[in-house]
Design a protein around this motif. Structure first.
Motif, PDB file in Angstrom:
ATOM      1  N   MET A  86       0.866  -1.252   0.013  1.00  0.00           N
ATOM      2  CA  MET A  86      -0.026   0.090   0.118  1.00  0.00           C
ATOM      3  C   MET A  86       0.777   1.388  -0.032  1.00  0.00           C
ATOM      4  SD  MET A  86      -3.396   0.751   2.512  1.00  0.00           S
ATOM      5  CE  MET A  86      -2.636   2.006   3.494  1.00  0.00           C
ATOM      6  N   LYS A  87       0.467   2.316  -0.822  1.00  0.00           N
ATOM      7  CA  LYS A  87       1.275   3.485  -0.836  1.00  0.00           C
ATOM      8  C   LYS A  87       1.003   4.227   0.164  1.00  0.00           C
ATOM      9  CE  LYS A  87       1.179   3.896  -6.081  1.00  0.00           C
ATOM     10  NZ  LYS A  87       0.745   5.032  -7.086  1.00  0.00           N
ATOM     11  N   LYS A  88       2.139   5.239   0.614  1.00  0.00           N
ATOM     12  CA  LYS A  88       1.972   6.071   1.957  1.00  0.00           C
ATOM     13  C   LYS A  88       1.705   7.293   1.366  1.00  0.00           C
ATOM     14  CE  LYS A  88       4.549   3.363   5.008  1.00  0.00           C
ATOM     15  NZ  LYS A  88       4.167   3.161   6.247  1.00  0.00           N
ATOM     16  N   LYS A  89       0.844   8.078   2.090  1.00  0.00           N
ATOM     17  CA  LYS A  89       0.574   9.400   1.422  1.00  0.00           C
ATOM     18  C   LYS A  89       1.537  10.364   2.272  1.00  0.00           C
ATOM     19  CE  LYS A  89      -4.301   8.791   1.089  1.00  0.00           C
ATOM     20  NZ  LYS A  89      -5.707   9.099   1.675  1.00  0.00           N
ATOM     21  N   VAL A  90       2.251  11.124   1.463  1.00  0.00           N
ATOM     22  CA  VAL A  90       3.088  11.934   1.724  1.00  0.00           C
ATOM     23  C   VAL A  90       2.692  13.452   1.460  1.00  0.00           C
ATOM     24  CG1 VAL A  90       4.562  11.787  -0.143  1.00  0.00           C
ATOM     25  CG2 VAL A  90       5.710  12.640   1.821  1.00  0.00           C
ATOM     26  N   ALA A  91       2.994  14.281   2.370  1.00  0.00           N
ATOM     27  CA  ALA A  91       2.648  15.853   2.074  1.00  0.00           C
ATOM     28  C   ALA A  91       3.828  16.871   2.348  1.00  0.00           C
ATOM     29  CB  ALA A  91       1.563  16.148   2.858  1.00  0.00           C
ATOM     30  N   PHE A  92       4.287  17.460   1.291  1.00  0.00           N
ATOM     31  CA  PHE A  92       5.376  18.443   1.116  1.00  0.00           C
ATOM     32  C   PHE A  92       4.682  19.867   1.429  1.00  0.00           C
ATOM     33  CE2 PHE A  92       6.696  14.714  -1.331  1.00  0.00           C
ATOM     34  CZ  PHE A  92       7.867  14.305  -0.956  1.00  0.00           C
ATOM     35  N   VAL A  93       5.228  20.470   2.548  1.00  0.00           N
ATOM     36  CA  VAL A  93       4.424  21.744   2.935  1.00  0.00           C
ATOM     37  C   VAL A  93       5.641  22.684   3.190  1.00  0.00           C
ATOM     38  CG1 VAL A  93       3.139  22.940   4.548  1.00  0.00           C
ATOM     39  CG2 VAL A  93       2.631  20.622   3.962  1.00  0.00           C
ATOM     40  N   CYS A  94       5.377  24.158   2.430  1.00  0.00           N
ATOM     41  CA  CYS A  94       6.116  25.215   2.980  1.00  0.00           C
ATOM     42  C   CYS A  94       5.163  26.249   2.799  1.00  0.00           C
ATOM     43  CB  CYS A  94       7.315  25.331   2.017  1.00  0.00           C
ATOM     44  SG  CYS A  94       7.110  25.627   0.132  1.00  0.00           S
ATOM     45  N   VAL A  95       5.730  27.559   2.707  1.00  0.00           N
ATOM     46  CA  VAL A  95       4.672  28.599   2.929  1.00  0.00           C
ATOM     47  C   VAL A  95       3.880  29.114   1.652  1.00  0.00           C
ATOM     48  CG1 VAL A  95       4.517  31.364   3.229  1.00  0.00           C
ATOM     49  CG2 VAL A  95       6.318  29.657   4.496  1.00  0.00           C
ATOM     50  N   HIS A  96       4.258  29.035   0.432  1.00  0.00           N
ATOM     51  CA  HIS A  96       3.468  29.584  -0.701  1.00  0.00           C
ATOM     52  C   HIS A  96       3.317  28.262  -1.843  1.00  0.00           C
ATOM     53  CE1 HIS A  96       5.124  33.616   0.082  1.00  0.00           C
ATOM     54  NE2 HIS A  96       4.054  33.668   0.391  1.00  0.00           N
ATOM     55  N   ASN A  97       3.833  27.089  -1.223  1.00  0.00           N
ATOM     56  CA  ASN A  97       3.769  26.090  -2.431  1.00  0.00           C
ATOM     57  C   ASN A  97       4.022  26.562  -3.686  1.00  0.00           C
ATOM     58  OD1 ASN A  97       1.033  23.856  -3.575  1.00  0.00           O
ATOM     59  ND2 ASN A  97       3.144  23.031  -2.841  1.00  0.00           N
ATOM     60  N   SER A  98       5.012  27.117  -3.828  1.00  0.00           N
ATOM     61  CA  SER A  98       5.343  27.753  -5.286  1.00  0.00           C
ATOM     62  C   SER A  98       6.753  27.350  -5.675  1.00  0.00           C
ATOM     63  CB  SER A  98       5.096  29.192  -5.345  1.00  0.00           C
ATOM     64  OG  SER A  98       6.070  29.634  -4.427  1.00  0.00           O
ATOM     65  N   CYS A  99       7.411  26.612  -4.808  1.00  0.00           N
ATOM     66  CA  CYS A  99       8.796  26.529  -5.059  1.00  0.00           C
ATOM     67  C   CYS A  99       9.370  25.067  -4.695  1.00  0.00           C
ATOM     68  CB  CYS A  99       9.797  27.412  -4.402  1.00  0.00           C
ATOM     69  SG  CYS A  99      11.641  27.577  -4.913  1.00  0.00           S
ATOM     70  N   ARG A 100       9.989  24.901  -3.187  1.00  0.00           N
ATOM     71  CA  ARG A 100      10.460  23.755  -2.785  1.00  0.00           C
ATOM     72  C   ARG A 100       9.480  22.734  -2.762  1.00  0.00           C
ATOM     73  NH1 ARG A 100      12.363  26.592   2.448  1.00  0.00           N
ATOM     74  NH2 ARG A 100      10.539  27.691   1.820  1.00  0.00           N
ATOM     75  N   SER A 101       8.280  23.010  -2.320  1.00  0.00           N
ATOM     76  CA  SER A 101       7.301  21.646  -2.239  1.00  0.00           C
ATOM     77  C   SER A 101       6.755  21.300  -3.223  1.00  0.00           C
ATOM     78  CB  SER A 101       6.115  22.054  -1.099  1.00  0.00           C
ATOM     79  OG  SER A 101       5.478  23.325  -1.561  1.00  0.00           O
ATOM     80  N   GLN A 102       6.677  22.137  -4.390  1.00  0.00           N
ATOM     81  CA  GLN A 102       6.372  21.619  -5.511  1.00  0.00           C
ATOM     82  C   GLN A 102       7.354  20.717  -6.467  1.00  0.00           C
ATOM     83  OE1 GLN A 102       3.633  22.255  -7.506  1.00  0.00           O
ATOM     84  NE2 GLN A 102       2.349  23.427  -6.452  1.00  0.00           N
ATOM     85  N   MET A 103       8.690  21.142  -5.982  1.00  0.00           N
ATOM     86  CA  MET A 103       9.926  20.391  -6.729  1.00  0.00           C
ATOM     87  C   MET A 103       9.723  18.886  -5.991  1.00  0.00           C
ATOM     88  SD  MET A 103      13.092  22.794  -6.784  1.00  0.00           S
ATOM     89  CE  MET A 103      13.236  24.318  -7.403  1.00  0.00           C
ATOM     90  N   ALA A 104       9.554  18.962  -4.435  1.00  0.00           N
ATOM     91  CA  ALA A 104       9.795  17.654  -3.854  1.00  0.00           C
ATOM     92  C   ALA A 104       8.276  16.593  -4.497  1.00  0.00           C
ATOM     93  CB  ALA A 104       9.536  17.907  -2.367  1.00  0.00           C
ATOM     94  N   GLU A 105       7.122  17.315  -4.389  1.00  0.00           N
ATOM     95  CA  GLU A 105       5.804  16.717  -5.009  1.00  0.00           C
ATOM     96  C   GLU A 105       6.491  15.929  -6.552  1.00  0.00           C
ATOM     97  OE1 GLU A 105       1.282  17.290  -6.312  1.00  0.00           O
ATOM     98  OE2 GLU A 105       2.337  18.902  -5.911  1.00  0.00           O
TER      99      GLU A 105
END
Length: 133
Positions: free
Chosen positions: A1-20
């Motif tokens: 079963m897949k694990k749900k992962v959430a990448f979070v930062c302030v604007h979700n316009s840079c680092r968290s988008q790259m990680a996703e």
């Protein structure tokens, strides 16, 4: 079963988008990846789109999302190093990656951040595959 992962930062316009994007490309067999921010932002930053395209990832269709758009519960919560607190987001495992935000800097800063995030996502995927998370 897949694990749900959430990448979070302030604007979700840079680092968290790259990680996703990296998690979807590299770990789709073990991860169901999401990203979000704590504050609204109009778009994924153009330099992010550029450096991810250089790495073979098309960010077309990606848009900043707020925490309210994440699943009610995730298995893994990754914050990007912006002291984001997400008390309303239950998780089984949490990490803070402590990444500097390249926003407003030269394109090379975005490339460095992209490569660091790729490595961290690869490490996370390995932990999941080894049942360490």
């Amino acid at each position: 079963m897949k694990k749900k992962v959430a990448f979070v930062c302030v604007h979700n316009s840079c680092r968290s988008q790259m990680a996703e994007a990296w998690a979807k490309k590299l770990g789709s067999d073990v991860l169901e990846a999401y990203s979000a921010g704590t504050e609204d932002y109009p778009e994924v930053q153009p330099p992010v789109v550029q450096v991810m395209k250089e790495a073979g990832i098309d960010m077309k269709g990606h848009r900043p999302k707020l925490l309210t758009e994440l699943p009610a519960a995730v298995d893994i919560l990754i914050t990007m190093g912006c002291n984001v607190e997400c008390p309303s987001l239950p998780c089984k495992y949490r990490e803070d990656w402590g990444l500097a935000d390249p926003t407003g800097g030269p394109i090379e800063d975005y490339r460095k951040t992209r490569d660091i995030i790729k490595g961290k996502v690869e490490e996370l995927i390995q932990k999941v595959r080894n049942n360490q998370v």
